[in-house]
Design a protein around this motif. Structure first.
Motif, PDB file in Angstrom:
ATOM      1  N   ILE A  36       0.868  -1.180   0.000  1.00 45.55           N
ATOM      2  CA  ILE A  36       0.000   0.000   0.000  1.00 45.55           C
ATOM      3  C   ILE A  36       0.904   1.229   0.000  1.00 45.55           C
ATOM      4  CG2 ILE A  36      -1.778   1.311   1.207  1.00 45.55           C
ATOM      5  CD1 ILE A  36      -2.795  -1.252   2.429  1.00 45.55           C
ATOM      6  N   ILE A  37       0.634   2.147  -0.922  1.00 47.50           N
ATOM      7  CA  ILE A  37       1.466   3.345  -1.062  1.00 47.50           C
ATOM      8  C   ILE A  37       0.633   4.599  -0.840  1.00 47.50           C
ATOM      9  CG2 ILE A  37       2.986   4.652  -2.597  1.00 47.50           C
ATOM     10  CD1 ILE A  37       3.464   2.051  -4.156  1.00 47.50           C
ATOM     11  N   GLN A  38       1.133   5.492  -0.004  1.00 51.57           N
ATOM     12  CA  GLN A  38       0.520   6.808   0.212  1.00 51.57           C
ATOM     13  C   GLN A  38       1.554   7.889  -0.057  1.00 51.57           C
ATOM     14  OE1 GLN A  38      -2.192   5.401   4.014  1.00 51.57           O
ATOM     15  NE2 GLN A  38      -1.429   7.499   4.028  1.00 51.57           N
ATOM     16  N   GLN A  39       1.077   9.003  -0.582  1.00 51.45           N
ATOM     17  CA  GLN A  39       1.965  10.147  -0.769  1.00 51.45           C
ATOM     18  C   GLN A  39       2.246  10.825   0.566  1.00 51.45           C
ATOM     19  OE1 GLN A  39       0.152  13.620  -2.270  1.00 51.45           O
ATOM     20  NE2 GLN A  39       2.030  14.532  -3.092  1.00 51.45           N
ATOM     21  N   VAL A  40       1.207  10.892   1.402  1.00 54.99           N
ATOM     22  CA  VAL A  40       1.315  11.597   2.671  1.00 54.99           C
ATOM     23  C   VAL A  40       0.355  10.960   3.667  1.00 54.99           C
ATOM     24  CG1 VAL A  40      -0.482  13.305   2.110  1.00 54.99           C
ATOM     25  CG2 VAL A  40       1.352  13.928   3.709  1.00 54.99           C
ATOM     26  N   GLU A  41       0.619  11.145   4.949  1.00 55.08           N
ATOM     27  CA  GLU A  41      -0.295  10.645   5.976  1.00 55.08           C
ATOM     28  C   GLU A  41      -1.221  11.765   6.429  1.00 55.08           C
ATOM     29  OE1 GLU A  41       1.398   8.596   9.265  1.00 55.08           O
ATOM     30  OE2 GLU A  41       1.593   6.747   8.102  1.00 55.08           O
ATOM     31  N   ASP A  69       2.937  -4.507   3.052  1.00 52.50           N
ATOM     32  CA  ASP A  69       4.112  -3.644   2.953  1.00 52.50           C
ATOM     33  C   ASP A  69       3.610  -2.220   2.728  1.00 52.50           C
ATOM     34  OD1 ASP A  69       6.499  -2.390   2.553  1.00 52.50           O
ATOM     35  OD2 ASP A  69       6.984  -3.389   0.664  1.00 52.50           O
ATOM     36  N   TYR A  70       3.503  -1.455   3.803  1.00 50.62           N
ATOM     37  CA  TYR A  70       3.005  -0.076   3.721  1.00 50.62           C
ATOM     38  C   TYR A  70       4.172   0.891   3.604  1.00 50.62           C
ATOM     39  CZ  TYR A  70       1.502   4.503   5.378  1.00 50.62           C
ATOM     40  OH  TYR A  70       1.299   5.850   5.500  1.00 50.62           O
ATOM     41  N   GLN A  71       4.093   1.797   2.608  1.00 46.65           N
ATOM     42  CA  GLN A  71       5.142   2.779   2.413  1.00 46.65           C
ATOM     43  C   GLN A  71       4.525   4.152   2.154  1.00 46.65           C
ATOM     44  OE1 GLN A  71       8.693   1.655   0.209  1.00 46.65           O
ATOM     45  NE2 GLN A  71       7.853  -0.387  -0.144  1.00 46.65           N
ATOM     46  N   CYS A  72       5.086   5.162   2.819  1.00 39.81           N
ATOM     47  CA  CYS A  72       4.591   6.529   2.689  1.00 39.81           C
ATOM     48  C   CYS A  72       5.738   7.446   2.270  1.00 39.81           C
ATOM     49  CB  CYS A  72       3.987   7.010   4.005  1.00 39.81           C
ATOM     50  SG  CYS A  72       3.366   8.711   3.943  1.00 39.81           S
ATOM     51  N   ALA A  73       5.449   8.355   1.343  1.00 43.26           N
ATOM     52  CA  ALA A  73       6.477   9.258   0.814  1.00 43.26           C
ATOM     53  C   ALA A  73       6.639  10.517   1.648  1.00 43.26           C
ATOM     54  CB  ALA A  73       6.138   9.633  -0.624  1.00 43.26           C
ATOM     55  N   ASP A  74       5.808  10.679   2.682  1.00 44.09           N
ATOM     56  CA  ASP A  74       5.882  11.854   3.557  1.00 44.09           C
ATOM     57  C   ASP A  74       5.785  13.166   2.777  1.00 44.09           C
ATOM     58  OD1 ASP A  74       6.187  10.309   5.902  1.00 44.09           O
ATOM     59  OD2 ASP A  74       8.330  10.069   5.501  1.00 44.09           O
ATOM     60  N   THR A  78      10.004  13.110  -4.786  1.00 42.33           N
ATOM     61  CA  THR A  78      11.163  12.259  -5.087  1.00 42.33           C
ATOM     62  C   THR A  78      11.076  10.941  -4.331  1.00 42.33           C
ATOM     63  OG1 THR A  78      12.554  14.206  -5.468  1.00 42.33           O
ATOM     64  CG2 THR A  78      13.677  12.110  -5.068  1.00 42.33           C
ATOM     65  N   ASN A  79      10.692  11.022  -3.048  1.00 46.78           N
ATOM     66  CA  ASN A  79      10.510   9.798  -2.250  1.00 46.78           C
ATOM     67  C   ASN A  79       9.439   8.907  -2.857  1.00 46.78           C
ATOM     68  OD1 ASN A  79      12.412  10.622  -0.417  1.00 46.78           O
ATOM     69  ND2 ASN A  79      10.953  11.248   1.161  1.00 46.78           N
ATOM     70  N   LEU A  80       8.364   9.535  -3.319  1.00 49.65           N
ATOM     71  CA  LEU A  80       7.253   8.775  -3.900  1.00 49.65           C
ATOM     72  C   LEU A  80       7.722   8.018  -5.136  1.00 49.65           C
ATOM     73  CD1 LEU A  80       4.252   8.068  -3.884  1.00 49.65           C
ATOM     74  CD2 LEU A  80       3.819  10.140  -5.211  1.00 49.65           C
ATOM     75  N   ASN A  81       8.482   8.672  -5.981  1.00 49.74           N
ATOM     76  CA  ASN A  81       8.983   8.019  -7.189  1.00 49.74           C
ATOM     77  C   ASN A  81       9.926   6.861  -6.851  1.00 49.74           C
ATOM     78  OD1 ASN A  81       9.174   7.950 -10.141  1.00 49.74           O
ATOM     79  ND2 ASN A  81      11.304   8.548  -9.832  1.00 49.74           N
ATOM     80  N   PRO A 101      -1.759  11.291  -6.552  1.00 47.42           N
ATOM     81  CA  PRO A 101      -0.312  11.307  -6.822  1.00 47.42           C
ATOM     82  C   PRO A 101       0.352   9.930  -6.732  1.00 47.42           C
ATOM     83  CG  PRO A 101      -0.914  13.164  -5.445  1.00 47.42           C
ATOM     84  CD  PRO A 101      -2.122  12.279  -5.522  1.00 47.42           C
ATOM     85  N   ALA A 102       0.008   9.157  -5.691  1.00 46.64           N
ATOM     86  CA  ALA A 102       0.591   7.821  -5.545  1.00 46.64           C
ATOM     87  C   ALA A 102       0.186   6.921  -6.701  1.00 46.64           C
ATOM     88  CB  ALA A 102       0.175   7.209  -4.213  1.00 46.64           C
ATOM     89  N   THR A 103      -1.059   7.061  -7.150  1.00 44.74           N
ATOM     90  CA  THR A 103      -1.552   6.238  -8.259  1.00 44.74           C
ATOM     91  C   THR A 103      -0.842   6.602  -9.563  1.00 44.74           C
ATOM     92  OG1 THR A 103      -3.717   6.083  -7.182  1.00 44.74           O
ATOM     93  CG2 THR A 103      -3.605   5.508  -9.518  1.00 44.74           C
ATOM     94  N   GLN A 104      -0.727   7.890  -9.831  1.00 46.26           N
ATOM     95  CA  GLN A 104      -0.034   8.325 -11.047  1.00 46.26           C
ATOM     96  C   GLN A 104       1.404   7.810 -11.067  1.00 46.26           C
ATOM     97  OE1 GLN A 104      -0.824  12.543 -10.460  1.00 46.26           O
ATOM     98  NE2 GLN A 104      -2.042  12.600 -12.340  1.00 46.26           N
ATOM     99  N   SER A 105       2.090   7.945  -9.949  1.00 46.03           N
ATOM    100  CA  SER A 105       3.482   7.514  -9.881  1.00 46.03           C
ATOM    101  C   SER A 105       3.614   6.019 -10.117  1.00 46.03           C
ATOM    102  CB  SER A 105       4.083   7.897  -8.525  1.00 46.03           C
ATOM    103  OG  SER A 105       5.456   7.575  -8.461  1.00 46.03           O
TER     104      SER A 105
END
Length: 330
Positions: A36-41, A69-74, A78-81, A101-105
């Motif tokens: 699961i990917i998020q751009q921000v919390e 596996d949860y990951q956040c770009a905060d 750049t982190n998101l990419n 944003p997370a979906t586009q990336s």
């Protein structure tokens, strides 16, 4: 005697084989490796993630949060990419992305791993799919298309004297830009004046809100993570000027906006997991249409209403479920 021993050995081997085969069909084989990917919390995104996890647990695809596996770009592009590149090179059964944003990336990585997006308000405009009914970019999911007309209808109920609306949004957020275009079309159709407040950098938010408050009777904010992050600043300035702010999510209202017609964030997460389950059960991604999730209830902020002089008890909200909240400490 040897024949008897051979028969017994054969039976034991067959029993072992049966147990082994039976075990491969057990619930453990159903477990999936997902990210699961998020751009921000923020409150809304976290609830959506919780809904995805809840839905996967209910279907038996994971047994606990630790299986994800949860990951956040905060909030860092750049982190998101970097995150989406890493996930694209992984061996996941599916990837869930929260918001645009997370979906586009992730979709731009053109990975063979299917993407199930949650709460992308305008999937086609955002370029993550080309057709809602026949997803064609190895991605499908749920859209929380903002009920623009209904929110402005709520604004008419709560602030009937509002004649000029400010439209506050980040010009870098595709979904926000798309929603504002819908808002402009609606307001023009009703001959209602509006003033745009497009923000490029976060440092521009306060001055933009102050400018809108001098020109407008109320402000509308689309689903926009940038604006959500600055909500305390926005609502503080608006309250000082007695200007109503209408958001596009329950989290915005919790953070100080006056009101909105909201989608249940945990619920949309569960619906996203339901779409993924169709894939796990054998359907191809392109055979799973993306869905638009309608609003669930009206939510209004009692603290904001009091600050700008609105008596909530005097407003007829019709048959909609209404949740009254106070400012949350986000």
């Amino acid at each position: 005697m040897k024949k008897i021993f051979a028969v017994i050995l054969t039976v034991v081997m067959m029993a072992t084989l049966f147990v082994g085969c039976n075990g491969s069909d057990s619930s453990s084989s159903k477990t999936k490796k997902v990210a699961i990917i998020q751009q921000v919390e923020n409150g809304a995104f976290n609830d959506m993630r919780a809904g995805i996890i809840k839905g996967l647990k209910a279907k038996g695809y994971i047994s606990s949060d630790k299986d994800v596996d949860y990951q956040c770009a905060d909030g860092d592009e750049t982190n998101l990419n970097t995150i989406t590149q890493s996930v694209a090179n992984g061996d996941y059964d599916a990837v869930f992305t929260v918001a645009t944003p997370a979906t586009q990336s992730m979709v731009n990585q053109e990975s063979d791993i299917p993407v199930f997006f949650c709460a992308v308000s305008a999937p086609v405009a955002a370029g993550v799919i080309k057709d809602m009914d026949k997803p064609d970019m190895n991605a499908t999911g749920t859209s929380n298309a903002i009920p623009v007309e209904e929110i402005f209808g709520l604004a008419k109920q709560m602030t009937p004297k509002a004649k000029n609306f400010g439209l506050l949004y980040s010009s870098k957020t595709d979904s926000a830009v798309n929603t504002v275009e819908q808002a402009k079309t609606y307001l023009e159709s009703k001959n209602i004046k509006y003033t745009e407040g497009a923000v490029v950098e976060d440092s521009e938010i306060a001055t933009t809100v102050e400018s809108l408050c001098k020109k407008c009777d109320a402000i509308f904010i689309p689903n926009d993570a940038v604006m959500q992050g600055a909500m305390s600043t926005i609502t503080e300035i608006a309250r000082e000027n007695k200007v109503a702010v209408y958001g596009s999510s329950a989290t915005m209202v919790d953070s100080g906006c006056l009101g909105t017609k909201a989608i249940d964030d945990i619920g949309i997460g569960e619906k996203t997991a339901d779409l993924a389950s169709k894939y796990f059960e054998g359907k191809k991604v392109e055979e799973i249409p993306s869905i638009v999730v309608p609003y669930d209830y009206i939510t209004v902020n009692k603290d904001d209403a009091k600050a700008i002089g609105i008596n909530l008890d005097s407003i007829d909200f019709g048959k909609d479920t209404v949740k009254q909240v106070n400012d949350a400490k986000n």
